[in-house]
Write a protein that holds these residues in place. Sequence first.
Motif, PDB file in Angstrom:
ATOM      1  N   CYS A 180       0.823  -1.215   0.000  1.00 27.47           N
ATOM      2  CA  CYS A 180       0.000   0.000   0.000  1.00 27.47           C
ATOM      3  C   CYS A 180       0.859   1.269   0.000  1.00 27.47           C
ATOM      4  O   CYS A 180       0.404   2.321  -0.474  1.00 27.47           O
ATOM      5  CB  CYS A 180      -0.917   0.019   1.218  1.00 27.47           C
ATOM      6  SG  CYS A 180      -2.200  -1.257   1.202  1.00 27.47           S
ATOM      7  N   LEU A 186      -3.614   5.445  -1.668  1.00 26.33           N
ATOM      8  CA  LEU A 186      -3.369   5.573  -0.226  1.00 26.33           C
ATOM      9  C   LEU A 186      -3.469   7.035   0.194  1.00 26.33           C
ATOM     10  O   LEU A 186      -2.798   7.899  -0.377  1.00 26.33           O
ATOM     11  CB  LEU A 186      -1.996   5.019   0.142  1.00 26.33           C
ATOM     12  CG  LEU A 186      -1.654   5.080   1.630  1.00 26.33           C
ATOM     13  CD1 LEU A 186      -2.384   3.972   2.384  1.00 26.33           C
ATOM     14  CD2 LEU A 186      -0.153   4.968   1.864  1.00 26.33           C
ATOM     15  N   CYS A 200      -7.202   3.576   2.804  1.00 27.08           N
ATOM     16  CA  CYS A 200      -7.392   3.125   1.424  1.00 27.08           C
ATOM     17  C   CYS A 200      -8.577   3.855   0.794  1.00 27.08           C
ATOM     18  O   CYS A 200      -9.649   3.940   1.389  1.00 27.08           O
ATOM     19  CB  CYS A 200      -7.619   1.615   1.386  1.00 27.08           C
ATOM     20  SG  CYS A 200      -7.941   0.982  -0.282  1.00 27.08           S
TER      21      CYS A 200
END
Length: 248
Positions: A180, A186, A200
């Motif tokens: 991520c 992100l 997220c």
Amino acid sequence: MPTLKVDKVLVDDAAQALAREAAVAIAEPGTVGDHVKAEMTSDRLATHHFACTAKGYPGWVWSVLLARAPRQRHATICETHLLPTSEALLSPEWLPYAERLAPGDVNAGDVTPYVADDPSLEFGFEATGEEDVDQVAIFELGLGRTRVLSGEGRELAARRWYDGDHGPQAEVAKQAPAACGSCGFLVPMAGVLRQTFGVCASEWSPSDGSVVSLDHGCGAHSEADAPASSPERVEPPVMDDFAVDVST
């Protein structure tokens, strides 16, 4: 402690029968079982125990306290109780509502009790009365609330998130093409937690809208790409319009 002298008037058959009558008088029908024992509780005080046969009370006994007045030659009833023994089935220890709540228990319309000394919180910024100073503090520090997350509270939250379904040990993260931390979806967090976590913002991700660790991951990474497959041509079957099915 000296042994109490047995008072025969309080432990003989007549006293036992009297104690049984007292237990039967308060018990559900058929739940007073065999006589377990009789013991001296004090001078001129004895307790008779009878097994409780009620299905919900294994290991419990009916306890009847008998007394004898000085120079009296018969027993009288003092108290009758249903008491647990060391083998009794007991209900769990009572806990206050605030201590019974577990994560995930709060539903729509529920309100959690106020905890004045919650170690996860500490007092936040207090207004000074100077408008410019207060506005800067509220904007820069994100405060202006009565209480804010304490250091212990941040540590507990970070550990919970990192070890949970959106941390690096989740099965989806182990199979992800990338982490991520390099994903364009992100959204970094504020403060010290941004070093490890973000939010997220990919609608295709199973973690959409959730706090994820930077080393978490999923198949919806912004820079990942599934290998394209060439379409396979399938020839349609040839139909014989002149074929005739014969059935008998």
